[in-house]
Motif scaffolding. Structure first.
Motif, PDB file in Angstrom:
ATOM      1  N   GLU A  20       1.793  -6.872   6.714  1.00 48.17           N
ATOM      2  CA  GLU A  20       2.808  -5.825   6.728  1.00 48.17           C
ATOM      3  C   GLU A  20       2.566  -4.970   7.978  1.00 48.17           C
ATOM      4  OE1 GLU A  20       3.775  -3.944   2.888  1.00 48.17           O
ATOM      5  OE2 GLU A  20       2.141  -5.139   2.062  1.00 48.17           O
ATOM      6  N   TRP A  21       3.307  -5.273   9.035  1.00 48.72           N
ATOM      7  CA  TRP A  21       3.018  -4.687  10.338  1.00 48.72           C
ATOM      8  C   TRP A  21       3.209  -3.175  10.364  1.00 48.72           C
ATOM      9  CZ3 TRP A  21       0.318  -7.521  13.445  1.00 48.72           C
ATOM     10  CH2 TRP A  21       0.422  -8.910  13.387  1.00 48.72           C
ATOM     11  N   GLY A  22       4.158  -2.660   9.622  1.00 46.35           N
ATOM     12  CA  GLY A  22       4.364  -1.213   9.601  1.00 46.35           C
ATOM     13  C   GLY A  22       3.141  -0.475   9.094  1.00 46.35           C
ATOM     14  N   ILE A  23       2.549  -0.984   8.027  1.00 44.89           N
ATOM     15  CA  ILE A  23       1.345  -0.382   7.463  1.00 44.89           C
ATOM     16  C   ILE A  23       0.182  -0.489   8.448  1.00 44.89           C
ATOM     17  CG2 ILE A  23      -0.425  -0.700   5.684  1.00 44.89           C
ATOM     18  CD1 ILE A  23       1.774  -1.348   3.726  1.00 44.89           C
ATOM     19  N   LEU A  24       0.052  -1.645   9.087  1.00 47.91           N
ATOM     20  CA  LEU A  24      -1.056  -1.848  10.015  1.00 47.91           C
ATOM     21  C   LEU A  24      -0.963  -0.921  11.219  1.00 47.91           C
ATOM     22  CD1 LEU A  24      -1.638  -5.706  10.035  1.00 47.91           C
ATOM     23  CD2 LEU A  24      -2.497  -3.948   8.500  1.00 47.91           C
ATOM     24  N   PHE A  25       0.207  -0.805  11.813  1.00 48.27           N
ATOM     25  CA  PHE A  25       0.357   0.075  12.975  1.00 48.27           C
ATOM     26  C   PHE A  25       0.157   1.542  12.589  1.00 48.27           C
ATOM     27  CE2 PHE A  25       2.860  -3.509  14.934  1.00 48.27           C
ATOM     28  CZ  PHE A  25       1.964  -3.710  15.987  1.00 48.27           C
ATOM     29  N   SER A  26       0.569   1.910  11.405  1.00 49.99           N
ATOM     30  CA  SER A  26       0.335   3.271  10.932  1.00 49.99           C
ATOM     31  C   SER A  26      -1.159   3.520  10.756  1.00 49.99           C
ATOM     32  CB  SER A  26       1.054   3.504   9.605  1.00 49.99           C
ATOM     33  OG  SER A  26       2.453   3.381   9.755  1.00 49.99           O
ATOM     34  N   GLY A  27      -1.860   2.528  10.206  1.00 48.76           N
ATOM     35  CA  GLY A  27      -3.309   2.651  10.037  1.00 48.76           C
ATOM     36  C   GLY A  27      -4.025   2.774  11.360  1.00 48.76           C
ATOM     37  N   ILE A  28      -3.593   1.982  12.343  1.00 51.00           N
ATOM     38  CA  ILE A  28      -4.184   2.054  13.678  1.00 51.00           C
ATOM     39  C   ILE A  28      -3.990   3.443  14.269  1.00 51.00           C
ATOM     40  CG2 ILE A  28      -3.982   1.242  16.067  1.00 51.00           C
ATOM     41  CD1 ILE A  28      -3.255  -1.513  14.920  1.00 51.00           C
ATOM     42  N   MET A  56       0.838  -1.193   0.000  1.00 49.73           N
ATOM     43  CA  MET A  56       0.000   0.000   0.000  1.00 49.73           C
ATOM     44  C   MET A  56       0.873   1.242   0.000  1.00 49.73           C
ATOM     45  SD  MET A  56      -2.897   1.207   2.769  1.00 49.73           S
ATOM     46  CE  MET A  56      -4.052  -0.072   2.291  1.00 49.73           C
ATOM     47  N   GLU A  57       0.576   2.174  -0.917  1.00 56.64           N
ATOM     48  CA  GLU A  57       1.338   3.413  -0.971  1.00 56.64           C
ATOM     49  C   GLU A  57       1.017   4.290   0.234  1.00 56.64           C
ATOM     50  OE1 GLU A  57       0.881   5.435  -4.654  1.00 56.64           O
ATOM     51  OE2 GLU A  57       1.207   3.634  -5.874  1.00 56.64           O
ATOM     52  N   THR A  58       1.970   5.137   0.599  1.00 57.76           N
ATOM     53  CA  THR A  58       1.807   5.980   1.786  1.00 57.76           C
ATOM     54  C   THR A  58       0.574   6.864   1.684  1.00 57.76           C
ATOM     55  OG1 THR A  58       4.209   5.998   2.112  1.00 57.76           O
ATOM     56  CG2 THR A  58       2.920   7.694   3.245  1.00 57.76           C
ATOM     57  N   LEU A  59       0.347   7.457   0.522  1.00 57.25           N
ATOM     58  CA  LEU A  59      -0.821   8.325   0.341  1.00 57.25           C
ATOM     59  C   LEU A  59      -2.111   7.550   0.540  1.00 57.25           C
ATOM     60  CD1 LEU A  59      -2.105  11.022  -0.470  1.00 57.25           C
ATOM     61  CD2 LEU A  59      -1.937  10.280  -2.867  1.00 57.25           C
ATOM     62  N   HIS A  60      -2.192   6.349   0.000  1.00 61.49           N
ATOM     63  CA  HIS A  60      -3.376   5.510   0.165  1.00 61.49           C
ATOM     64  C   HIS A  60      -3.603   5.208   1.638  1.00 61.49           C
ATOM     65  CE1 HIS A  60      -2.944   3.795  -4.213  1.00 61.49           C
ATOM     66  NE2 HIS A  60      -2.917   5.117  -4.153  1.00 61.49           N
ATOM     67  N   LEU A  61      -2.530   4.848   2.311  1.00 60.37           N
ATOM     68  CA  LEU A  61      -2.598   4.525   3.742  1.00 60.37           C
ATOM     69  C   LEU A  61      -3.177   5.690   4.533  1.00 60.37           C
ATOM     70  CD1 LEU A  61      -1.735   3.181   6.467  1.00 60.37           C
ATOM     71  CD2 LEU A  61       0.528   4.148   6.080  1.00 60.37           C
ATOM     72  N   ILE A  62      -2.645   6.866   4.343  1.00 61.06           N
ATOM     73  CA  ILE A  62      -3.072   8.036   5.119  1.00 61.06           C
ATOM     74  C   ILE A  62      -4.520   8.390   4.820  1.00 61.06           C
ATOM     75  CG2 ILE A  62      -2.691  10.508   5.478  1.00 61.06           C
ATOM     76  CD1 ILE A  62       0.278  10.010   4.895  1.00 61.06           C
ATOM     77  N   VAL A  63      -4.868   8.443   3.543  1.00 59.26           N
ATOM     78  CA  VAL A  63      -6.227   8.847   3.157  1.00 59.26           C
ATOM     79  C   VAL A  63      -7.263   7.853   3.665  1.00 59.26           C
ATOM     80  CG1 VAL A  63      -7.784   9.182   1.197  1.00 59.26           C
ATOM     81  CG2 VAL A  63      -5.488  10.168   1.147  1.00 59.26           C
ATOM     82  N   GLY A  87      -9.359   4.902  -8.904  1.00 61.06           N
ATOM     83  CA  GLY A  87      -8.914   3.575  -9.317  1.00 61.06           C
ATOM     84  C   GLY A  87      -7.975   2.901  -8.340  1.00 61.06           C
ATOM     85  N   TRP A  88      -8.052   3.279  -7.063  1.00 57.30           N
ATOM     86  CA  TRP A  88      -7.172   2.662  -6.066  1.00 57.30           C
ATOM     87  C   TRP A  88      -7.576   1.204  -5.847  1.00 57.30           C
ATOM     88  CZ3 TRP A  88      -6.484   6.668  -1.494  1.00 57.30           C
ATOM     89  CH2 TRP A  88      -5.854   7.808  -2.013  1.00 57.30           C
ATOM     90  N   PRO A  89      -6.611   0.334  -5.586  1.00 53.48           N
ATOM     91  CA  PRO A  89      -6.940  -1.066  -5.308  1.00 53.48           C
ATOM     92  C   PRO A  89      -7.545  -1.221  -3.915  1.00 53.48           C
ATOM     93  CG  PRO A  89      -4.597  -0.690  -5.021  1.00 53.48           C
ATOM     94  CD  PRO A  89      -5.162   0.590  -5.595  1.00 53.48           C
TER      95      PRO A  89
END
Length: 267
Positions: A216-224, A1-8, A35-37
């Motif tokens: 991908e734990w980094g993405i998950l913790f950032s999302g949390i 997941m791209e950083t922008l997608h994650l944040i938004v 068109g984001w996945p």
């Protein structure tokens, strides 16, 4: 997941989980317009955990008092306002759990994930919220909530399993029509979200474990973190301004959003 997608996407989940504007309607916009996945099941679990942490942290003192008094009432202690509220949260969760189980078993939950349906329910239930805000007595404090009223709000919450309805929107609508003040309707809606998010999150975790997908734990913790902070801020400012601004700004926004969704689908 791209950083922008994650944040938004984390911000969308954190803000729309508690505002009466439908999170499902907003979560389809990035895919429809950009068109984001799909963000994946693991990310869904993470952002739901973030919103759960936010609402528990915000109402932590109320929840502690409810838990203490409820524990005493179970062991024969006196019934108090806090213990009754705890029981209300228990009983009013069952309609959503039962209806959600029915949708899952029959496969209707997947069948209802239609962008057209989401656009329609965004418009219909947005208009209903506006009608409730205009016609409700808006006089009853949360302390005077009855079991009958709580159950009606609980059944309304079950309707929110239809995508685009908005869980917070339909429960606030029911509360306003029952005569609750805007603040009381919002507070009960937020408290009622806790067992529902726990139930939905538990189901998603079971699905995640059974799917055996890489995490991908980094993405998950950032999302949390992002969803938790944005949800906490959202709850705080919504309750601070709800009696002053009313719900009409959200109603207008929902109507515009529904029109935009229909426009995107039909073009």
């Amino acid at each position: 997941m791209e950083t922008l997608h994650l944040i938004v996407l984390a911000l969308i989940q954190g803000l729309t989980e508690f505002l009466p504007i439908s999170s499902s309607a907003h979560l389809i916009l990035p895919s429809q317009l950009l068109g984001w996945p799909d963000q994946g099941l693991a990310f869904d679990v993470a952002v739901h955990l973030g919103t759960l942490l936010a609402v528990v942290a915000y109402f932590r003192q109320d929840l502690i008092r409810m838990l203490v008094d409820w524990s005493k009432s179970v062991t024969g202690g006196p019934s108090t306002q806090n213990s009754r509220m705890a029981w209300y949260l228990v009983w009013t969760t069952f309609p959503a759990v039962i209806f959600g189980g029915f949708l899952s078993v029959t496969g209707l939950d997947d069948a209802m994930r239609s962008a057209t349906l989401i656009a329609g329910t965004t418009l219909i239930f947005g208009a209903l919220l506006g009608w409730a805000d205009r016609k409700g007595k808006l006089s009853q404090p949360l302390e005077h909530l009855t079991l009958k009223q709580a159950l009606i709000i609980g059944f309304a919450q079950a309707v929110a399993l239809i995508p685009g309805t908005s869980r917070s929107g339909i429960t606030m609508t029911a509360g306003l029509l029952l005569g609750l003040t805007r603040d009381a309707a919002a507070r009960f809606s937020f408290l009622l979200s806790i067992p529902v998010i726990v139930a939905a999150g538990s189901l998603k975790i079971l699905q995640l474990v059974s799917a055996d997908v890489p995490v991908e734990w980094g993405i998950l913790f950032s999302g949390i973190a992002i969803s938790a902070v944005s949800a906490f801020v959202c709850i705080h400012y919504f309750l601070a301004f709800i009696n002053r601004i009313g719900l009409m700004p959200f109603v207008i926004y929902r109507l515009l959003l529904g029109v935009v969704l229909l426009g995107v689908l039909w073009l």
